[in-house]
Structure formats: C-alpha cells, structure tokens
Design an enzyme around this catalytic site. Structure first.
Site, short mmCIF file in Angstrom:
data_model
loop_
_atom_site.label_atom_id
_atom_site.label_comp_id
_atom_site.label_asym_id
_atom_site.label_seq_id
_atom_site.Cartn_x
_atom_site.Cartn_y
_atom_site.Cartn_z
CG ASP A 114 -2.17 1.06 1.11
OD1 ASP A 114 -3.22 0.47 0.62
OD2 ASP A 114 -1.97 2.15 1.27
CG PHE A 132 0.47 -2.84 -7.15
CD1 PHE A 132 1.18 -4.07 -6.77
CD2 PHE A 132 -0.06 -2.88 -8.58
CE1 PHE A 132 1.27 -5.10 -7.62
CE2 PHE A 132 -0.20 -3.91 -9.11
CZ PHE A 132 0.44 -5.16 -8.73
CE LYS A 196 -12.32 -0.31 -3.76
NZ LYS A 196 -12.37 0.00 -2.49
#
Length: 244
Positions: A114, A132, A196
């Site tokens: 994160d 990332f 997501k």
C-alpha cells in the site's frame, strides 16, 4: 472458521433490519462528517469488525467472497494490493494459514502492499509506503516470492476520487489493468484474481480482456459493500497460464 461463517450470516440479516442510528453531539461538524458518522453508527459490520478484531469493516467483503467462491485456502500464496489498513491481509493470513495458526495445515504466504504505512500483521509480509504501480515495488514483491507462483491476487485499490466520473473511471480501470498484468505474469495455473471497480464505466472491456487469461469472470457486489456505493468487484477464476 465455522463460527466466523455463522457470525457473517447473522450480521447479513442484521444489516437489513438494524434501525438507523442518529448520533448525538454533532455540533460543529460539517454535513459530510455528520452523514459519515450516522452511517458508521448504523452499520452492523462496523461493530462486527470490532468484535472480531478486524481493522475495518471491509474484511467482511472478502470473507463473503471467499465463502462463496473459495479463492483462499491453506498453503496459498496471496498478493493484496491496496492493503491498508490490513483487514484483507488479516482474512488472507487466517485462510491461507500464513500465520501458522493451524498446525496440521499447509502454511501459505501473504504479501500486502500500500501507499500508506501498515502496522504489522502476524504472518504477512508488508510493503508500506510503496506504490504498486511502480516497477520497483513489483520487483520487491517478486523478490519476496522467490520464484514462488501466486494462487490469488487481490486488489482493493481505488484512486482518490476527483468527482469527474469519466476521469475517476479511467483511473480505477488503469489500476485494474496494472494488477491484471502483474497477475498474468506471476500466477500459477488455476489461480484467481479479484479487483475492485466502480460500476459506471467501461467494465465490459475489462471483463473481455480478463477472459483471455481466465476460465470465468463475474461481477460481485458483497452484502458488506454499501448499497449506495458504486463499488463492485470483478472475480476471475481459473488462470489458463501463459504459453512461452
């Protein structure tokens, strides 16, 4: 995990029945803060997260998806993109036994990444303050894997919303494609991918592209995902592997 499943079912029912709670002492708070606080106090998953020591309510989205689709199992290697504050890593560590809580089960590997710092979680390799989307971060993940193939890639990442619908959708789709590319290059045959999205843009194209690499792709809206949210998840299962 039977107790966990029972509690999940109970709170699924409670989520439809609990009355709206009106918080007190709202003087001086803005309208958005008041609405957020009202939502939190009326949300059964918030209280349940405290009861089960999860860092936030989003844990139950992954719990539900895993109960229905079996994407996490003991011994699995899992990458969690957008892991902060760590609730999905907590679920993954328990289900893969990377925390070594089950002596007779295979021990898995969970890596969480994160942009924000993440407080330690037993059985999880955490890469906090890491983007990332950068090659450097992905190379760090690969070095931890040490040639080990991935069984499941999870992404709860979302960009900061601008309020411009097309731009927001473009940004979250870009994140999803980055995760897809990483998953394709690191996954074992039959692996899964969960990302997501916001269900208000070019989702069918992403689904089509995922089907090039996975046997099945489907849209999921967990019960723990608030009904007013545009948030959805795309689950791809059965990675076909790459031909050299």
């Amino acid at each position: 995990m039977n107790t966990l499943k029972t509690l999940t079912r109970n709170f699924h029912s409670c989520g439809h029945e609990c009355a709206k709670v009106v918080p007190k002492n709202l003087k001086g708070r803005g309208k958005s803060s008041q609405e957020w606080l009202t939502r939190q106090l009326s949300d059964p998953f918030v209280e349940k997260a405290k009861m089960m020591n999860y860092r936030c309510r989003s844990a139950f989205k992954l719990v539900e998806i895993n109960e229905k689709h079996g994407i996490l199992k003991p011994g699995f290697t899992v990458i969690d993109c957008g892991a902060s504050p760590g609730s999905w890593c907590q679920v993954a560590a328990a289900e893969t036994n990377s925390n070594k809580a089950q002596e007779t089960k295979p021990v898995g590997l969970v890596i969480g990444i994160d942009l924000l710092q993440i407080y330690p979680i037993p059985g999880v390799h955490l890469l906090g303050n890491a983007d990332f989307m950068k090659d450097e971060t992905q190379q760090n993940v690969k070095s931890i894997l040490c040639e080990r193939k991935v069984d499941c890639v999870l992404s709860d990442m979302a960009p900061n919303a601008t309020g411009i619908r097309n731009l927001d959708q473009e940004n979250i789709t870009k994140l999803s494609y980055s995760v897809l590319r990483f998953a394709v290059l690191t996954s074992s045959v039959d692996a899964s991918l969960l990302v997501k999205l916001w269900n208000n843009g070019d989702v069918p194209q992403l689904e089509k592209d995922m089907l090039r690499f996975y046997k099945t792709v489907k849209m999921i809206k967990p019960v723990a995902s608030r009904s007013e949210s545009a948030e959805v998840f795309m689950l791809a299962k059965g990675f076909l592997g790459l031909k050299s």
